[in-house]
Design a protein around this motif. Structure first.
Motif, PDB file in Angstrom:
ATOM      1  N   PHE A  87       0.832  -1.211   0.000  1.00  9.26           N
ATOM      2  CA  PHE A  87       0.000   0.000   0.000  1.00  9.26           C
ATOM      3  C   PHE A  87       0.867   1.262   0.000  1.00  9.26           C
ATOM      4  O   PHE A  87       0.601   2.209  -0.747  1.00  9.26           O
ATOM      5  CB  PHE A  87      -0.923  -0.013   1.229  1.00  9.26           C
ATOM      6  CG  PHE A  87      -2.356  -0.345   0.899  1.00  9.26           C
ATOM      7  CD1 PHE A  87      -2.661  -1.431   0.091  1.00  9.26           C
ATOM      8  CD2 PHE A  87      -3.403   0.419   1.390  1.00  9.26           C
ATOM      9  CE1 PHE A  87      -3.979  -1.743  -0.220  1.00  9.26           C
ATOM     10  CE2 PHE A  87      -4.723   0.127   1.083  1.00  9.26           C
ATOM     11  CZ  PHE A  87      -5.013  -0.952   0.284  1.00  9.26           C
ATOM     12  N   SER A  88       1.894   1.264   0.850  1.00 10.71           N
ATOM     13  CA  SER A  88       2.781   2.439   0.908  1.00 10.71           C
ATOM     14  C   SER A  88       3.453   2.671  -0.435  1.00 10.71           C
ATOM     15  O   SER A  88       3.594   3.816  -0.884  1.00 10.71           O
ATOM     16  CB  SER A  88       3.861   2.248   1.976  1.00 10.71           C
ATOM     17  OG  SER A  88       3.262   2.060   3.225  1.00 10.71           O
ATOM     18  N   ALA A  89       3.872   1.584  -1.068  1.00 14.05           N
ATOM     19  CA  ALA A  89       4.556   1.704  -2.361  1.00 14.05           C
ATOM     20  C   ALA A  89       3.627   2.333  -3.399  1.00 14.05           C
ATOM     21  O   ALA A  89       4.024   3.245  -4.135  1.00 14.05           O
ATOM     22  CB  ALA A  89       5.027   0.326  -2.829  1.00 14.05           C
ATOM     23  N   CYS A  90       2.385   1.860  -3.466  1.00 10.13           N
ATOM     24  CA  CYS A  90       1.430   2.400  -4.458  1.00 10.13           C
ATOM     25  C   CYS A  90       1.138   3.870  -4.181  1.00 10.13           C
ATOM     26  O   CYS A  90       1.075   4.684  -5.114  1.00 10.13           O
ATOM     27  CB  CYS A  90       0.126   1.603  -4.437  1.00 10.13           C
ATOM     28  SG  CYS A  90       0.312  -0.097  -5.035  1.00 10.13           S
ATOM     29  N   MET A  91       0.966   4.212  -2.910  1.00  8.63           N
ATOM     30  CA  MET A  91       0.631   5.604  -2.582  1.00  8.63           C
ATOM     31  C   MET A  91       1.840   6.520  -2.773  1.00  8.63           C
ATOM     32  O   MET A  91       1.691   7.698  -3.082  1.00  8.63           O
ATOM     33  CB  MET A  91       0.062   5.691  -1.166  1.00  8.63           C
ATOM     34  CG  MET A  91      -1.302   5.000  -1.058  1.00  8.63           C
ATOM     35  SD  MET A  91      -2.179   5.313   0.506  1.00  8.63           S
ATOM     36  CE  MET A  91      -1.193   4.334   1.638  1.00  8.63           C
ATOM     37  N   ALA A  92       3.055   5.956  -2.645  1.00  9.43           N
ATOM     38  CA  ALA A  92       4.263   6.762  -2.850  1.00  9.43           C
ATOM     39  C   ALA A  92       4.592   6.935  -4.329  1.00  9.43           C
ATOM     40  O   ALA A  92       5.203   7.935  -4.722  1.00  9.43           O
ATOM     41  CB  ALA A  92       5.450   6.122  -2.128  1.00  9.43           C
ATOM     42  N   GLU A  93       4.212   5.977  -5.144  1.00  8.25           N
ATOM     43  CA  GLU A  93       4.582   5.991  -6.572  1.00  8.25           C
ATOM     44  C   GLU A  93       3.363   5.721  -7.460  1.00  8.25           C
ATOM     45  O   GLU A  93       3.354   4.777  -8.262  1.00  8.25           O
ATOM     46  CB  GLU A  93       5.666   4.925  -6.835  1.00  8.25           C
ATOM     47  CG  GLU A  93       6.973   5.163  -6.104  1.00  8.25           C
ATOM     48  CD  GLU A  93       7.828   6.283  -6.717  1.00  8.25           C
ATOM     49  OE1 GLU A  93       7.428   6.832  -7.779  1.00  8.25           O
ATOM     50  OE2 GLU A  93       8.872   6.604  -6.130  1.00  8.25           O
ATOM     51  N   PRO A  94       2.359   6.576  -7.374  1.00  3.87           N
ATOM     52  CA  PRO A  94       1.124   6.301  -8.141  1.00  3.87           C
ATOM     53  C   PRO A  94       1.339   6.223  -9.648  1.00  3.87           C
ATOM     54  O   PRO A  94       0.626   5.470 -10.323  1.00  3.87           O
ATOM     55  CB  PRO A  94       0.178   7.446  -7.765  1.00  3.87           C
ATOM     56  CG  PRO A  94       0.955   8.411  -6.954  1.00  3.87           C
ATOM     57  CD  PRO A  94       2.198   7.745  -6.491  1.00  3.87           C
ATOM     58  N   PHE A  95       2.340   6.949 -10.172  1.00  4.27           N
ATOM     59  CA  PHE A  95       2.585   6.863 -11.612  1.00  4.27           C
ATOM     60  C   PHE A  95       2.856   5.424 -12.027  1.00  4.27           C
ATOM     61  O   PHE A  95       2.463   4.990 -13.122  1.00  4.27           O
ATOM     62  CB  PHE A  95       3.767   7.749 -12.016  1.00  4.27           C
ATOM     63  CG  PHE A  95       4.225   7.521 -13.438  1.00  4.27           C
ATOM     64  CD1 PHE A  95       3.572   8.128 -14.503  1.00  4.27           C
ATOM     65  CD2 PHE A  95       5.299   6.676 -13.714  1.00  4.27           C
ATOM     66  CE1 PHE A  95       3.977   7.904 -15.819  1.00  4.27           C
ATOM     67  CE2 PHE A  95       5.715   6.447 -15.021  1.00  4.27           C
ATOM     68  CZ  PHE A  95       5.055   7.059 -16.075  1.00  4.27           C
ATOM     69  N   PHE A  96       3.545   4.659 -11.171  1.00  4.47           N
ATOM     70  CA  PHE A  96       3.891   3.280 -11.521  1.00  4.47           C
ATOM     71  C   PHE A  96       2.717   2.319 -11.323  1.00  4.47           C
ATOM     72  O   PHE A  96       2.774   1.168 -11.743  1.00  4.47           O
ATOM     73  CB  PHE A  96       5.149   2.826 -10.761  1.00  4.47           C
ATOM     74  CG  PHE A  96       6.382   3.464 -11.333  1.00  4.47           C
ATOM     75  CD1 PHE A  96       7.020   2.916 -12.433  1.00  4.47           C
ATOM     76  CD2 PHE A  96       6.866   4.665 -10.816  1.00  4.47           C
ATOM     77  CE1 PHE A  96       8.130   3.522 -13.002  1.00  4.47           C
ATOM     78  CE2 PHE A  96       7.977   5.283 -11.378  1.00  4.47           C
ATOM     79  CZ  PHE A  96       8.618   4.717 -12.476  1.00  4.47           C
ATOM     80  N   VAL A  97       1.628   2.798 -10.710  1.00  2.00           N
ATOM     81  CA  VAL A  97       0.400   1.998 -10.583  1.00  2.00           C
ATOM     82  C   VAL A  97      -0.470   2.152 -11.836  1.00  2.00           C
ATOM     83  O   VAL A  97      -1.284   1.303 -12.146  1.00  2.00           O
ATOM     84  CB  VAL A  97      -0.399   2.417  -9.330  1.00  2.00           C
ATOM     85  CG1 VAL A  97      -1.711   1.645  -9.222  1.00  2.00           C
ATOM     86  CG2 VAL A  97       0.446   2.215  -8.073  1.00  2.00           C
TER      87      VAL A  97
END
Lengths: 334, 334
Positions: A225-235
């Protein structure tokens, strides 16, 4: 039961089209906070549950073994737009496990980002499986296989050890049976299972809070979750709804769309998980629905609610860029 | 009233999405032959009525003056895919009136045909207004203006003499008021008017039979319909539904889709006009609905009905080309 109209599409002052749907908002104890329409009917979540499907990548130790940070983990949860940074990162993830794009079984399509597509064509290129919007998820699957010593060939098939790990995670997090009767095949060839919206809402509340998870799963869920919220462009990618929603309140909103109007989201500070499905499968409506629900749940933050509300009332433009209409959430969402 | 579900979208054996809609089938005397759902609610027909909007091109004498044959008239009724033959023919039509693509006020977008888009990009090109799917209709508008000695600047605006000619044709053929209260702006910047489906069905029955038309209008309607049925590629493009429907029974089916799930069609041998709208605006569903209705109306020709039924049950494929689902008309359409 007939689900209510949740989004109207206006052209001028007249409603041109209308989208029905259902929405479930639950907390991690399984308490229903808000339900609109039929939340018990099974729906395919499609790509909206990729963060849950990525749990084995972290829990198996593969993510650590290959040194994956926020970007790689976000890409493993992504339906990306095939922009150069996405395709390149998927390639790099596979390389860590000694593989390349030929190992991917997701199929090939042109980048969904139009600029990326045109740039690729102008360079005389053709797309490969790394451009597939699911290549990050599949790279995560492949890395999990290699790290766990599982033969990766056929990793997309129901019954393959990797898909069994994914299914176990989905069942355990959502509490819903994922059996052969609920199964069909997703666009990227992996199994997708139709279960009630309320189960996905509960699952995303758990992912956001780790409530009821053991320590390893709690750590993995938090990291993803932290990764997605930190790097939304990559989601997702340039101009995409997931990015706009997560960038509207960095670290406070998780949002992930799936095909056919499915959406899962979470608001960690409220301990809530959200899932919804537009009956007719329209992505534009799923996006507007989740923005409207987030605006409602976060209404105490007026500036944020206004930003989310703008996303829910997206304009419709003519080919010369004039505003000729707009999406509009109905009273059922306000 | 809530319109019924007309098209289900299956993934495996499970209904993933569903499309509601309304359908009207009328004869040229205004007799209702079949009505499903609310056919009195005003809907925007969008590009589905281009054949009616092209009447002034023929009736003004412009089509004859510029020597337009079936292909030019089909393109004037088209939402084309921006393939080279489409853009080139629009250019040639404008040249006959001493104009070029700069006179078009429809705006610019990349060809909707993917091969045409990639080919244009590979050649280092960029799209211009000739690639706009409406460029044929707009070229017809411009030719009408020049031939009639009307200043063409602003021809897309409500109130311009050209748009008044188009509005008169729409009102007279459909019998429905096209007033300011019904008006909004289409994607190509011209006015679009929301009127009941039953009026469009009546209008297309009249276009197909010329019943109630004076001799000039009768000739113009016949010429435009014949042109579209003779040259369906110029009405749409490679792989498009309009083409598949009209090629399924050359000269026996007229079909033209519009944005947001609108469709108009006619079966001249039965003297019937058809109009329909998918509530949620999905093109895939509008296409399946019209194919299913045509299969029903033409069921005495079993081979043709089977072909049309196949179009109504279009497959859903994964990214590796495996069939993973399909569209399915509901009992309400059979």
């Amino acid at each position: 039961m007939t689900n209510p109209v949740l989004i109207e599409v206006l052209r001028g002052a007249i409603v041109e089209s209308a989208h029905r749907g259902a929405v479930a908002v639950f907390d991690a104890d399984g308490k229903s906070v808000l339900e609109i329409g039929d939340t018990s009917r099974p729906v395919f979540p499609r790509s909206a549950v990729k963060a849950i499907q990525a749990l084995p990548l972290v829990e198996s130790g593969a993510a650590d073994a290959y040194g994956f940070g926020n970007r790689e983990l976000a890409l493993a949860c992504a339906s990306h737009s095939g922009e150069p940074a996405h395709a390149e990162l998927a390639r790099a993830m596979l390389a860590k496990a000694g593989l390349d794009g030929n190992a991917l079984e997701c199929g090939t399509h042109w980048p969904s980002n139009h600029d990326a597509e045109i740039t690729l064509a102008r360079a005389g290129g053709t797309p490969n499986a790394l451009h597939n919007n699911c290549s990050g998820k599949h790279s995560g699957f492949l890395c999990t296989c290699v790290h766990a010593g599982i033969a990766h060939q056929g990793y997309v098939k129901a019954g393959h050890a990797l898909q069994e790990m994914v299914r176990d995670a989905m069942q355990s997090v959502t509490g819903a049976r994922h059996g052969a009767d609920e199964r069909a095949t997703d666009g990227c060839s992996i199994p997708t299972y139709a279960v009630p919206l309320k189960s996905f809402a509960l699952g995303f509340a758990r992912m956001a809070t780790a409530r009821g998870f053991g320590p390893e799963r709690a750590k993995a869920a938090k990291r993803l979750f932290s990764a997605c919220m930190a790097e939304p462009f990559f989601v997702a990618g340039t101009g995409r709804a997931d990015v706009a929603l997560m960038e509207a309140a960095p670290g406070r909103i998780f949002a992930k769309g799936g095909a056919e109007g499915a959406y899962c989201a979470a608001v960690p500070e409220l301990g809530l998980g959200i899932s919804l499905k537009c009956d007719d499968g329209a992505g534009r409506a799923g996006e507007a629905m989740v923005a409207a629900i987030l605006a409602k749940l976060l209404r105490s933050d007026e500036a944020l609610a206004a930003k989310l509300s703008d996303l829910a009332n997206a304009p419709i433009e003519s080919r010369v860029g004039a505003k000729v209409g707009a999406l509009r959430p109905t009273a059922a969402l306000s």
